[in-house]
Design an enzyme around this catalytic site. Structure first.
Site, short mmCIF file in Angstrom:
data_model
loop_
_atom_site.label_atom_id
_atom_site.label_comp_id
_atom_site.label_asym_id
_atom_site.label_seq_id
_atom_site.Cartn_x
_atom_site.Cartn_y
_atom_site.Cartn_z
N SER A 8 0.84 -1.21 0.00
CA SER A 8 0.00 0.00 0.00
C SER A 8 0.86 1.24 0.00
CB SER A 8 -0.93 -0.04 1.21
OG SER A 8 -1.75 -1.18 1.12
N GLY A 9 1.65 1.37 -1.07
CA GLY A 9 2.43 2.57 -1.30
C GLY A 9 1.59 3.53 -2.12
N GLY A 12 -1.13 1.62 -4.49
CA GLY A 12 -1.97 0.78 -3.63
C GLY A 12 -2.92 1.61 -2.78
N ASN A 103 4.09 -2.59 -13.23
CA ASN A 103 4.88 -2.42 -14.46
C ASN A 103 5.87 -3.57 -14.54
OD1 ASN A 103 3.79 -0.02 -15.42
ND2 ASN A 103 5.17 1.25 -14.21
N LYS A 185 3.45 -1.08 -22.58
CA LYS A 185 3.78 -0.27 -21.40
C LYS A 185 5.25 -0.49 -21.02
CE LYS A 185 2.12 2.11 -17.65
NZ LYS A 185 1.87 1.75 -16.27
N ASN A 189 8.27 2.27 -20.37
CA ASN A 189 9.18 2.29 -19.21
C ASN A 189 10.62 2.01 -19.62
OD1 ASN A 189 6.52 0.71 -17.42
ND2 ASN A 189 7.12 2.84 -17.28
N ASN A 193 11.54 5.91 -19.10
CA ASN A 193 12.00 5.81 -17.71
C ASN A 193 13.51 5.61 -17.66
OD1 ASN A 193 9.26 5.73 -17.14
ND2 ASN A 193 9.58 4.41 -15.38
N SER A 257 9.14 7.66 -13.16
CA SER A 257 9.32 7.08 -11.82
C SER A 257 10.72 6.50 -11.60
CB SER A 257 8.27 6.01 -11.56
OG SER A 257 8.38 4.98 -12.52
#
Ligand code: NAD
Length: 313
Positions: A8-9, A12, A103, A185, A189, A193, A257
């Site tokens: 749950s970051g 989440g 991802n 996707k 990334n 990214n 990110s």
């Protein structure tokens, strides 16, 4: 539905918040003690597209939840998936659906060690999220969340989850080919990214360099080759590069990110992107020099910054 958010970051918390607001029974799971303490004492503070809210939510460590769930959304970083699955084995029942929106590549194989394939739902999302401080997060975008059952005979189960995501405002959509979306996707990334992280700049700066065409062509061609050999996915290289350039025009000012991971001394997911392509290429007897170099350079940056690399094993 009884739902656990396993990890749950940033993302989440956003999913857990929306699901609880729409009436589901949600428990946030994480092992970050400060985050759990703040959420348990003050509720989750979340800003969704600029609008702040606070919601009392149940949050604990994985071993502290002791009942089987109807559905579990896994939301660790790629390298955290395996340890997370080991720590939530006791809440997975015969009919528990496990939904994976991480991802990166290779997550279905990891999940199959812990969950019956009939209960695995794979997907992607373009919601974006971040953590500002323990218990304080933000969540932006409109979705969608694309989902598909891994077992072809289990479409009904995936549609139930899609419907739940629709009702919660998360914009769930059923996909007939989520594997294609996952690879595409991964191309985003593996280019934006990784290159922004390496070159320490924004998307627009990377896409305005004199070498962008050869970098995109090198990386995307290698992703497309492995996508075809490994998953029989046909990624059109030229079309994907055009898609990436159009996307770069829209989100140019952004630091992706992976750049933020390095800036905050966190390990990157490179082993599950360019690194996964480089590894797979060896198995298929093809070359992926671009992906291998990008992976080596990101790991070198992690070393210089004193960040332990995440293992792909
Ligand atoms: P995050 O690092 O903010 O959250 C992951 C959480 O999982 C952390 O709070 C961590 O403490 C927890 N965790 C990890 N392993 C654990 C374990 N074994 N036990 C308990 N808790 C554990 O990551 P995120 O940004 O939410 O990203 C999650 C995934 O979604 C990644 O694959 C990411 O690439 C992908 N994604 C993120 C975004 C975004 O905008 N943040 C957008 C699309 C996709």
């Amino acid at each position: 539905m009884k739902i656990a958010i396993a990890g749950s970051g940033a993302l989440g918390c956003g999913f857990g918040y929306h699901l609880q607001k729409s009436g589901e029974e949600v428990t946030l799971l994480d092992n970050w003690a400060d985050h759990i303490q703040v959420v348990s004492e003050n509720g989750l503070t979340i800003t969704v597209n600029g609008k702040e809210d606070n919601l009392k939510m149940n949050m604990c460590k994985p071993h502290e939840l002791n009942e089987e769930m109807d559905a579990i959304f896994v939301f660790t970083k790629s390298m955290g998936l395996k340890p997370m699955m080991e720590s939530i084995d006791h809440i997975i029942g015969a009919d528990t659906k496990v939904i994976c929106l991480l991802n990166g590549l290779g997550h279905l194989k990891t999940l199959e060690h812990y969950v019956d394939k009939k209960n695995i739902i794979m997907g992607t999302t373009v919601w974006t999220a971040g953590i500002d401080a323990p218990g304080i997060t933000h969540f932006n975008g409109q979705g969608p969340v694309e989902l598909q059952n891994s077992d072809p005979s289990e479409k009904e189960g995936a549609l139930v989850i899609v419907d739940m995501l629709q009702r919660s405002g998360l914009n769930g959509v059923y996909s007939d080919n989520v594997n294609y979306t996952t690879w595409r996707k991964a191309c985003v990334n593996g280019t934006m990214n990784a290159l922004c992280a390496l070159l320490d700049t924004t998307i627009e700066k990377v896409f305005s360099t004199s070498t962008i065409d050869s970098m995109l062509s090198g990386i995307v061609t290698e992703f497309a080759t492995v996508a075809r050999l490994q998953d029989d996915i046909k990624l059109d290289v030229e079309e994907t590069i055009t898609y990436l350039k159009n996307l770069a025009d829209k989100v140019g000012a952004h630091y992706p990110s992976m750049h933020q991971d390095l800036a905050n001394n966190r390990p990157t997911e490179i082993d599950f992107l360019n690194g996964a392509v480089a590894e797979a290429s060896k198995r298929f007897g093809v070359e992926a020099p671009y992906c291998q170099k990008v992976t080596d350079l990101i790991h070198a940056k992690e070393d210089i910054l004193g960040i332990p690399s995440a293992s792909n094993s």
